[in-house]
Motif scaffolding. Structure first.
Motif, mmCIF file in Angstrom:
data_model
loop_
_atom_site.group_PDB
_atom_site.id
_atom_site.type_symbol
_atom_site.label_atom_id
_atom_site.label_comp_id
_atom_site.label_asym_id
_atom_site.label_seq_id
_atom_site.Cartn_x
_atom_site.Cartn_y
_atom_site.Cartn_z
ATOM 1 N N ILE A 261 142.186 37.399 31.859
ATOM 2 C CA ILE A 261 141.235 38.285 31.273
ATOM 3 C C ILE A 261 139.814 37.458 31.203
ATOM 4 O O ILE A 261 138.847 38.397 31.544
ATOM 5 N N GLU A 262 139.891 36.152 30.958
ATOM 6 C CA GLU A 262 138.433 35.576 31.102
ATOM 7 C C GLU A 262 137.995 35.630 32.571
ATOM 8 O O GLU A 262 136.695 35.817 32.860
ATOM 9 N N GLY A 263 138.981 35.467 33.459
ATOM 10 C CA GLY A 263 138.781 35.429 34.871
ATOM 11 C C GLY A 263 138.116 36.852 35.142
ATOM 12 O O GLY A 263 137.139 37.084 35.895
ATOM 13 N N ALA A 264 138.579 38.087 34.702
ATOM 14 C CA ALA A 264 138.054 39.240 34.916
ATOM 15 C C ALA A 264 136.726 39.586 34.429
ATOM 16 O O ALA A 264 135.865 40.190 35.105
ATOM 17 N N ILE A 265 136.472 39.110 33.110
ATOM 18 C CA ILE A 265 135.148 39.177 32.622
ATOM 19 C C ILE A 265 133.990 38.154 33.365
ATOM 20 O O ILE A 265 133.006 38.883 33.865
ATOM 21 N N ASN A 266 134.501 37.013 33.749
ATOM 22 C CA ASN A 266 133.562 36.408 34.540
ATOM 23 C C ASN A 266 133.323 36.888 35.903
ATOM 24 O O ASN A 266 132.163 36.354 36.767
ATOM 25 N N GLY A 267 134.243 37.539 36.381
ATOM 26 C CA GLY A 267 134.106 38.186 37.965
ATOM 27 C C GLY A 267 133.547 39.508 37.901
ATOM 28 O O GLY A 267 133.221 39.908 38.931
ATOM 29 N N ALA A 268 133.048 39.837 36.634
ATOM 30 C CA ALA A 268 132.709 41.409 36.872
ATOM 31 C C ALA A 268 131.106 41.241 37.147
ATOM 32 O O ALA A 268 130.287 40.290 36.927
ATOM 33 N N PRO A 269 130.634 42.194 37.447
ATOM 34 C CA PRO A 269 129.168 42.376 37.812
ATOM 35 C C PRO A 269 128.081 42.104 36.754
ATOM 36 O O PRO A 269 126.940 41.421 36.863
ATOM 37 N N ASP A 270 128.365 42.645 35.664
ATOM 38 C CA ASP A 270 127.841 42.048 34.446
ATOM 39 C C ASP A 270 128.892 41.518 33.344
ATOM 40 O O ASP A 270 129.340 42.308 32.680
ATOM 41 N N PRO A 271 128.920 40.094 33.435
ATOM 42 C CA PRO A 271 130.034 39.606 32.496
ATOM 43 C C PRO A 271 129.854 39.961 31.089
ATOM 44 O O PRO A 271 130.754 40.221 30.311
#
Length: 261
Positions: free
Chosen positions: A196-206
């Motif tokens: 989940i943390e990786g998905a957040i950090n990899g989002a266009p707008d974390p």
């Protein structure tokens, strides 16, 4: 750290990352006399084993013949089993009902549903053979998506929902057999795992992504892995000895009410 699991032997599937890894570490810290954990990542498994003293077996839960080797390690090394945590799961390749492929559907069924079924079967066999007589606690890691479905993850939602009745049917059977073997499900909400943390950090707008995920729970935050493991410790200990066929939701209120109302 403590002795809540003193003398107990545990089996954990999907133990090389996330909640599974946290469970391996905490079970050992709580005095378990042995933890056997499985997964596909041999490098991660070896590192966790070296750091904790737990026993790693490279095994995918959908590999049905491979379960024989897992059972043999538990039986030969420890001679008993007290706790089984069916944690391995995935939503890789999933989609909505119109777009999901039969191949992706079958793969997720194999991992998310046949895997837990095989975990229960293996655990029940081992727990029936405990030296002082049958007994133990089997825990399936479902999800709040086993209660409320995701439109874009039809297979994941279906498998997590089916796990509820897999556990209940198994719990009633084993209780009627006077085995003292319990089966329960846990239903985490959005937990701050590395995935989940990786998905957040990899989002266009974390920042926006984190805010959106935190907003799913009325408590306004992500759950923490240690909070889920605390629940596992309770279910694995003798404190929960009258609980079977139950579903325990740990989601910060996410499924308690209608969102936005």
């Amino acid at each position: 750290m403590g002795d809540k699991l003193a003398g107990k032997v545990a089996l954990i599937t999907g133990g090389t990352n996330g909640i599974g890894k946290a469970a391996v570490e905490r079970f050992m810290a709580e005095g378990a006399s042995g933890v056997v954990f499985t997964g596909n990542n041999a490098e991660a498994g070896g590192a966790i084993s070296a750091a904790t003293g737990a026993e790693f077996i490279r095994h995918a839960v959908q590999d049905i013949p491979g379960w024989s080797a897992v059972k043999e390690v538990v039986k030969n090394k420890f001679g008993r089993l007290d706790i089984a945590f069916a944690n391995a799961g995935t939503n890789a390749g999933d989609s909505n009902i119109e777009d999901v492929t039969p191949e992706a559907w079958q793969n997720l069924i194999d991992i998310n549903l046949t895997g837990p079924m095989m975990t229960i079967k293996a655990a029940a066999e081992l727990m029936r053979g405990n030296p002082e007589g049958p007994g133990g606690s089997i825990i399936l890691n479902s999800s709040i998506n086993g209660i409320l479905a995701l439109a874009g993850d039809v297979t994941y939602s279906t498998t997590k929902g089916a796990m509820r009745l897999l556990a209940k049917s198994s719990a009633v059977h084993l209780a009627k057999e006077n085995t003292n073997i319990r089966v329960n499900t846990i239903h985490p909400g959005v937990i701050g795992t590395p995935l989940i943390e990786g998905a957040i950090n990899g989002a266009p707008d974390p920042s926006a992504a984190r805010s959106m995920l935190e907003g799913i729970a009325p408590m306004g935050r992500l759950g923490q892995m240690e909070e889920v493991v605390n629940l596992l410790i309770y279910l694995g200990s003798d404190d929960s000895r009258f609980m079977t066929g139950s579903e325990l939701v740990i989601d910060g209120g996410s499924t308690a009410g209608l969102p936005g109302v």
